[in-house]
Enzyme design. Sequence first.
Site, PDB file in Angstrom:
ATOM      1  N   CYS A 117       0.825  -1.197   0.048  1.00 46.08           N
ATOM      2  CA  CYS A 117       0.005  -0.009  -0.092  1.00 46.08           C
ATOM      3  C   CYS A 117       0.851   1.219  -0.011  1.00 46.08           C
ATOM      4  O   CYS A 117       1.810   1.431   0.857  1.00 46.08           O
ATOM      5  CB  CYS A 117      -0.941  -0.081   1.242  1.00 46.08           C
ATOM      6  SG  CYS A 117      -1.655   1.579   1.592  1.00 46.08           S
ATOM      7  N   GLU A 118       0.775   2.117  -0.871  1.00 45.00           N
ATOM      8  CA  GLU A 118       1.444   3.308  -1.100  1.00 45.00           C
ATOM      9  C   GLU A 118       1.167   4.274   0.140  1.00 45.00           C
ATOM     10  O   GLU A 118       2.072   5.278   0.262  1.00 45.00           O
ATOM     11  CB  GLU A 118       1.346   4.094  -2.233  1.00 45.00           C
ATOM     12  CG  GLU A 118       0.068   4.508  -2.573  1.00 45.00           C
ATOM     13  CD  GLU A 118      -0.091   5.271  -4.001  1.00 45.00           C
ATOM     14  OE1 GLU A 118      -1.026   6.500  -4.055  1.00 45.00           O
ATOM     15  OE2 GLU A 118       0.364   4.770  -4.909  1.00 45.00           O
ATOM     16  N   HIS A 119       0.277   4.195   0.745  1.00 45.59           N
ATOM     17  CA  HIS A 119      -0.007   4.983   1.988  1.00 45.59           C
ATOM     18  C   HIS A 119       0.696   4.790   3.311  1.00 45.59           C
ATOM     19  O   HIS A 119       1.088   5.816   3.808  1.00 45.59           O
ATOM     20  CB  HIS A 119      -1.528   5.143   2.452  1.00 45.59           C
ATOM     21  CG  HIS A 119      -2.323   5.564   1.221  1.00 45.59           C
ATOM     22  ND1 HIS A 119      -3.811   4.984   0.835  1.00 45.59           N
ATOM     23  CD2 HIS A 119      -2.258   6.358   0.219  1.00 45.59           C
ATOM     24  CE1 HIS A 119      -4.196   5.392  -0.150  1.00 45.59           C
ATOM     25  NE2 HIS A 119      -3.399   6.403  -0.545  1.00 45.59           N
ATOM     26  N   HIS A 120       1.072   3.651   3.479  1.00 38.30           N
ATOM     27  CA  HIS A 120       1.813   3.222   4.459  1.00 38.30           C
ATOM     28  C   HIS A 120       2.742   2.105   4.566  1.00 38.30           C
ATOM     29  O   HIS A 120       3.410   1.987   5.387  1.00 38.30           O
ATOM     30  CB  HIS A 120       0.706   2.488   5.637  1.00 38.30           C
ATOM     31  CG  HIS A 120      -0.438   3.538   6.021  1.00 38.30           C
ATOM     32  ND1 HIS A 120      -1.566   3.270   5.416  1.00 38.30           N
ATOM     33  CD2 HIS A 120      -0.530   4.703   7.038  1.00 38.30           C
ATOM     34  CE1 HIS A 120      -2.513   4.189   6.013  1.00 38.30           C
ATOM     35  NE2 HIS A 120      -1.842   4.933   7.074  1.00 38.30           N
ATOM     36  N   GLN A 125      -5.365  -0.726  -4.041  1.00 43.89           N
ATOM     37  CA  GLN A 125      -6.061  -1.580  -4.815  1.00 43.89           C
ATOM     38  C   GLN A 125      -7.022  -1.109  -6.125  1.00 43.89           C
ATOM     39  O   GLN A 125      -7.193  -2.111  -7.065  1.00 43.89           O
ATOM     40  CB  GLN A 125      -6.889  -2.452  -3.712  1.00 43.89           C
ATOM     41  CG  GLN A 125      -7.577  -3.854  -4.235  1.00 43.89           C
ATOM     42  CD  GLN A 125      -8.307  -4.655  -3.523  1.00 43.89           C
ATOM     43  OE1 GLN A 125      -8.200  -4.464  -2.096  1.00 43.89           O
ATOM     44  NE2 GLN A 125      -9.513  -5.219  -3.908  1.00 43.89           N
ATOM     45  N   HIS A 183      -5.849  -6.079   3.862  1.00 39.03           N
ATOM     46  CA  HIS A 183      -4.975  -4.880   3.771  1.00 39.03           C
ATOM     47  C   HIS A 183      -4.349  -4.796   5.404  1.00 39.03           C
ATOM     48  O   HIS A 183      -4.943  -4.647   6.392  1.00 39.03           O
ATOM     49  CB  HIS A 183      -5.725  -3.592   3.563  1.00 39.03           C
ATOM     50  CG  HIS A 183      -5.893  -3.450   2.172  1.00 39.03           C
ATOM     51  ND1 HIS A 183      -5.334  -2.611   1.393  1.00 39.03           N
ATOM     52  CD2 HIS A 183      -6.703  -4.188   1.338  1.00 39.03           C
ATOM     53  CE1 HIS A 183      -6.050  -2.727  -0.020  1.00 39.03           C
ATOM     54  NE2 HIS A 183      -6.913  -3.597   0.121  1.00 39.03           N
ATOM     55  N   CYS A 220      -2.606  -2.653   6.633  1.00 39.33           N
ATOM     56  CA  CYS A 220      -2.884  -1.188   7.411  1.00 39.33           C
ATOM     57  C   CYS A 220      -4.199  -0.952   7.860  1.00 39.33           C
ATOM     58  O   CYS A 220      -4.358  -0.276   8.967  1.00 39.33           O
ATOM     59  CB  CYS A 220      -2.765  -0.121   6.063  1.00 39.33           C
ATOM     60  SG  CYS A 220      -3.783  -0.341   4.686  1.00 39.33           S
TER      61      CYS A 220
END
Length: 197
Positions: A84-87, A125, A153, A155
């Site tokens: 995941c590019e956020h976390h 995703q 996920h 995260c």
Amino acid sequence: MNPETEYREGLDDLAGHYKEILALLGENPEREGLLKTPLRVAKAMQVLTRGYTQDPHKVLTAALFAEKYNQMVIVKDIDFFSLCEHHLLPFYGKAHVAYIPDGYITGLSKIARVVDIYSHRLQVQERLTQQIKDCIQETLHPLGVMVVIEAKHMCMQMRGVEKQNSITTTSDFSGAFKQAKTREEFMDLLRGESKKI
């Protein structure tokens, strides 16, 4: 790139940054258990993001065959892992891909390779689903493509709401799959035999 023997440029710089991160987290990067950790993590991150060095379109065209078959081709339960590019935490699950050929087919393993290449990039995703669909549509020019991804996920499991059993499902489609009947045929096949992650 062979992830077991070859690494991209910048590996040592990446390892240096991870050493700094360990110190910023309050650890001693010089203690025995952590001495090689920065390099290990740098190598792991290059493997997990190897999709940036690969061309999924070339993968599909490398095994392109003229064929008059024009019914649905489904490759389902394709296992994948992504970040995941956020976390920068993993999400993982299964991708299900269908296309209806229009004069050309590709090797079945190539569909799985396309999933692999896009999942080995920093992702969300929703975009992963769309990129797989677009790549197959733009390369094979089939009558239609549909992609469904089911994933868990980390995260959501390890942080934030900490929900362990939530599954996120995304889908995207083009061409013949814009017809509800065609989408329903694909989904019926998935519901009938697909195993839960």
